[in-house]
Design a protein around this motif. Structure first.
Motif, PDB file in Angstrom:
ATOM      1  N   MET A   1       0.750  -1.221   0.098  1.00 11.92           N
ATOM      2  CA  MET A   1      -0.047   0.106  -0.137  1.00 11.92           C
ATOM      3  C   MET A   1       0.847   1.186  -0.016  1.00 11.92           C
ATOM      4  O   MET A   1       1.740   1.223   0.955  1.00 11.92           O
ATOM      5  CB  MET A   1      -0.907   0.001   1.279  1.00 11.92           C
ATOM      6  CG  MET A   1      -1.959  -0.976   0.895  1.00 11.92           C
ATOM      7  SD  MET A   1      -2.003  -2.157   2.596  1.00 11.92           S
ATOM      8  CE  MET A   1      -2.918  -3.501   1.699  1.00 11.92           C
ATOM      9  N   ARG A   2       0.488   2.317  -0.785  1.00 11.64           N
ATOM     10  CA  ARG A   2       1.312   3.485  -0.775  1.00 11.64           C
ATOM     11  C   ARG A   2       1.041   4.406   0.393  1.00 11.64           C
ATOM     12  O   ARG A   2       0.255   4.109   1.063  1.00 11.64           O
ATOM     13  CB  ARG A   2       0.910   4.191  -2.040  1.00 11.64           C
ATOM     14  CG  ARG A   2       0.780   3.475  -3.309  1.00 11.64           C
ATOM     15  CD  ARG A   2       1.982   2.875  -3.919  1.00 11.64           C
ATOM     16  NE  ARG A   2       2.011   2.070  -4.975  1.00 11.64           N
ATOM     17  CZ  ARG A   2       3.236   1.540  -5.699  1.00 11.64           C
ATOM     18  NH1 ARG A   2       4.238   1.687  -5.106  1.00 11.64           N
ATOM     19  NH2 ARG A   2       3.024   0.925  -6.861  1.00 11.64           N
ATOM     20  N   GLY A   3       2.267   4.970   0.448  1.00 12.02           N
ATOM     21  CA  GLY A   3       2.288   5.992   1.576  1.00 12.02           C
ATOM     22  C   GLY A   3       1.094   6.763   1.523  1.00 12.02           C
ATOM     23  O   GLY A   3       0.540   7.294   0.313  1.00 12.02           O
ATOM     24  N   VAL A   4       0.899   7.570   2.580  1.00 10.35           N
ATOM     25  CA  VAL A   4      -0.355   8.320   2.797  1.00 10.35           C
ATOM     26  C   VAL A   4       0.005   9.859   2.769  1.00 10.35           C
ATOM     27  O   VAL A   4       1.025  10.092   3.230  1.00 10.35           O
ATOM     28  CB  VAL A   4      -1.205   8.213   4.026  1.00 10.35           C
ATOM     29  CG1 VAL A   4      -2.273   8.939   4.255  1.00 10.35           C
ATOM     30  CG2 VAL A   4      -1.547   6.736   4.414  1.00 10.35           C
ATOM     31  N   VAL A   5      -0.687  10.527   1.839  1.00  6.81           N
ATOM     32  CA  VAL A   5      -0.398  11.954   1.466  1.00  6.81           C
ATOM     33  C   VAL A   5      -0.467  12.535   2.689  1.00  6.81           C
ATOM     34  O   VAL A   5      -1.590  12.552   3.152  1.00  6.81           O
ATOM     35  CB  VAL A   5      -1.033  12.419   0.214  1.00  6.81           C
ATOM     36  CG1 VAL A   5      -0.827  13.854  -0.043  1.00  6.81           C
ATOM     37  CG2 VAL A   5      -0.862  11.523  -1.251  1.00  6.81           C
ATOM     38  N   ILE A 223      -6.223  -0.303  -6.864  1.00  3.95           N
ATOM     39  CA  ILE A 223      -5.428  -1.356  -7.075  1.00  3.95           C
ATOM     40  C   ILE A 223      -4.105  -1.049  -6.688  1.00  3.95           C
ATOM     41  O   ILE A 223      -3.361  -2.028  -6.460  1.00  3.95           O
ATOM     42  CB  ILE A 223      -5.599  -1.736  -8.522  1.00  3.95           C
ATOM     43  CG1 ILE A 223      -4.935  -3.062  -9.026  1.00  3.95           C
ATOM     44  CG2 ILE A 223      -5.301  -0.795  -9.520  1.00  3.95           C
ATOM     45  CD1 ILE A 223      -5.650  -4.197  -8.246  1.00  3.95           C
ATOM     46  N   ASP A 224      -3.630  -0.008  -6.838  1.00  3.15           N
ATOM     47  CA  ASP A 224      -2.214   0.425  -6.367  1.00  3.15           C
ATOM     48  C   ASP A 224      -2.026   0.154  -4.951  1.00  3.15           C
ATOM     49  O   ASP A 224      -1.092   0.009  -4.414  1.00  3.15           O
ATOM     50  CB  ASP A 224      -1.991   2.012  -6.905  1.00  3.15           C
ATOM     51  CG  ASP A 224      -1.893   2.026  -8.493  1.00  3.15           C
ATOM     52  OD1 ASP A 224      -1.718   1.037  -8.992  1.00  3.15           O
ATOM     53  OD2 ASP A 224      -2.262   3.248  -9.053  1.00  3.15           O
ATOM     54  N   ASP A 225      -2.894   0.744  -4.359  1.00  2.00           N
ATOM     55  CA  ASP A 225      -3.040   0.720  -2.761  1.00  2.00           C
ATOM     56  C   ASP A 225      -2.942  -0.829  -2.321  1.00  2.00           C
ATOM     57  O   ASP A 225      -2.507  -1.162  -1.160  1.00  2.00           O
ATOM     58  CB  ASP A 225      -4.354   1.232  -1.973  1.00  2.00           C
ATOM     59  CG  ASP A 225      -4.116   2.848  -2.174  1.00  2.00           C
ATOM     60  OD1 ASP A 225      -3.073   3.371  -2.844  1.00  2.00           O
ATOM     61  OD2 ASP A 225      -5.193   3.534  -1.578  1.00  2.00           O
ATOM     62  N   ALA A 362      -0.659  -1.066   7.601  1.00  2.00           N
ATOM     63  CA  ALA A 362      -2.016  -1.788   7.601  1.00  2.00           C
ATOM     64  C   ALA A 362      -1.752  -2.908   6.558  1.00  2.00           C
ATOM     65  O   ALA A 362      -2.292  -4.148   6.695  1.00  2.00           O
ATOM     66  CB  ALA A 362      -3.106  -0.846   7.268  1.00  2.00           C
ATOM     67  N   GLY A 363      -1.272  -2.736   5.376  1.00  2.00           N
ATOM     68  CA  GLY A 363      -1.317  -3.659   4.177  1.00  2.00           C
ATOM     69  C   GLY A 363      -0.222  -4.907   4.577  1.00  2.00           C
ATOM     70  O   GLY A 363      -0.612  -5.937   4.525  1.00  2.00           O
ATOM     71  N   LEU A 364       0.863  -4.576   5.288  1.00  2.00           N
ATOM     72  CA  LEU A 364       1.644  -5.826   5.485  1.00  2.00           C
ATOM     73  C   LEU A 364       1.196  -6.450   6.690  1.00  2.00           C
ATOM     74  O   LEU A 364       1.287  -7.659   6.854  1.00  2.00           O
ATOM     75  CB  LEU A 364       2.994  -4.934   6.061  1.00  2.00           C
ATOM     76  CG  LEU A 364       4.461  -6.053   6.097  1.00  2.00           C
ATOM     77  CD1 LEU A 364       4.472  -6.779   4.718  1.00  2.00           C
ATOM     78  CD2 LEU A 364       5.512  -5.510   6.516  1.00  2.00           C
TER      79      LEU A 364
END
Length: 419
Positions: A1-5, A223-225, A362-364
């Motif tokens: 999951m990408r970093g939160v802006v 999908i990127d997240d 959260a993703g890991l």
């Protein structure tokens, strides 16, 4: 999951609110409401376990009941995998606050559906959805509320608080459900109604917890997240995942397999004995979690190695219990497998805390728990093999010990792989 802006900006902004200021005296307890909701949800997730014997005595086959045990994994895994990224996009509160209500709905269906496998299955799936949200979203929320500016706790405290909240709910839920089903009125429903009340209380408490992540203004594609690049890290694959395989396979062996094998030895109180094994297993795990900090050494895999040694030994003792049908041997197996579960859960969560960037946490966590919960399929697999090909439980449990030892060898090989 990408970093939160703007994650740092969101944390800073919440810290400026008067009720969240550490000086106000409430910040160190900000995590309590989330932990309470996680506790209630975990209670609901495991209250079904000691009642397995009851459902089997009502005429359901061993395989059917063990599949019902596994059914909630069908809710857990999707909730884990999508709940984490959604909470990274929209904040922890929006995803976590409904979770205890979902758990309460699952308990309500379980209370009403004793005569219907389909209703029981739906109830178990809802319990799983709630538990998946509690683990991925609630665990991340507790971790964030256990660090600055909400708390001055040491690194790793959030992982221990999360693990202990879940394990306490698992243990107490199973113990009280077993006692109520054995000796109280309404054995098919009372335990579930107690959890419904706890879930309503948890809903009210978690609603007061402060948000730690502001919603993303331009979140991009979901999908990127869903991608978690750090899950391919060698240390995650070589240390955390081999432990994850056994986190719940160990306890599933203890309180889903052994009570069925020994039911004829405790004809007077089979449900209570099942509950006893569950409480011993998870109670030992809970106790060991508080000691994990003393064993842990950053940069090594010491905690994971201890966990897998315990699991390997516990599977050997479980095989002996299955061969001899001796109650005290089963109790010893429950203690050892519970110790392996508690140590393994903290070991995995601490590895995640060290590896994950804020936007990947959260993703890991979701990936780790998804692998962990697949282990709850072990009792159903063993029951199927026993009925389909006549495989003996002592031999199958012994084979499980060999698999655990192989996982231990993988962790030893990656003992000092850098995070």
């Amino acid at each position: 999951m990408r970093g939160v802006v703007g994650a740092q900006a969101s944390v800073a902004s919440t810290a400026t609110a008067p009720e969240l200021s550490p000086a106000a005296g409430t910040a160190p307890r900000a995590w309590w409401g989330v932990a309470a909701a996680m506790f209630a949800i975990a209670w609901g997730g495991n209250e079904f376990t000691p009642l397995l014997v009851m459902y089997k005595n009502h005429g359901l086959s061993v395989t059917t009941v063990d599949v019902l045990l596994f059914d909630y994994v069908l809710g857990i895994v999707p909730a884990l995998l999508i709940g984490g990224p959604l909470s990274d996009r929209y904040g922890r509160r929006r995803l976590m606050c409904p979770a205890p209500l979902i758990a309460g709905a699952g308990s309500l269906l379980l209370a009403a559906g004793a005569e219907s496998v389909a209703v029981l299955s739906v109830g178990r799936v809802l319990s799983g959805v709630a538990l998946g949200l509690a683990m991925a979203v609630g665990g991340s929320w507790v971790k964030e509320l256990s660090q600055q500016p909400y708390s001055a706790a040491a690194v790793g405290t959030g992982a221990r608080r999360s693990a202990m909240s879940l394990t306490a709910g698992f243990a107490l839920g199973a113990g009280i459900a077993g006692a109520l089903a054995q000796w109280a009125p309404w054995p098919n429903s009372l335990a579930y109604l107690v959890n419904l009340a706890l879930c309503l209380a948890g809903t009210a408490w978690v609603a007061r917890a402060p948000e730690t992540l502001a919603p993303q203004e331009n979140p991009g594609r979901l999908i990127d997240d869903l991608k978690v690049p750090v899950s391919g890290h060698r240390r995650f694959r070589g240390v955390a995942l081999p432990v994850a395989v056994w986190v719940f396979a160990s306890v599933g062996t203890s309180y889903a397999v052994l009570p069925t094998l020994l039911a004829d030895q405790v004809r007077g109180a089979p449900i209570a004995f099942s509950a006893l094994l569950t409480v011993l297993t998870l109670g030992t795990g809970f106790a060991l979690q508080s000691m994990a900090r003393r064993i842990d050494r950053p940069g090594t895999a010491r905690t994971s190695i201890v966990a897998l040694i315990l699991v390997s030994a516990g599977m050997v003792v479980a095989a002996v219990a299955a061969a001899t049908l001796t109650l005290w041997v089963a109790l010893v197996a429950a203690l050892i497998l519970g110790a392996g579960n508690g140590m393994g859960l903290v070991a995995g969560l601490q590895e995640i805390e060290r590896l994950a960037e804020p936007g990947d946490l959260a993703g890991l966590t979701a990936v780790f728990y998804s692998v962990s919960y697949i282990g709850f399929g072990l009792p159903a697999l063993l029951a199927f093999l026993h009925q389909a090909v006549g495989a003996g439980y002592p031999w199958m449990l012994g084979a499980g010990a060999l698999v655990a030892i192989a996982c231990l060898a993988v962790v030893v090989r990656n003992y000092r792989v850098r995070g």
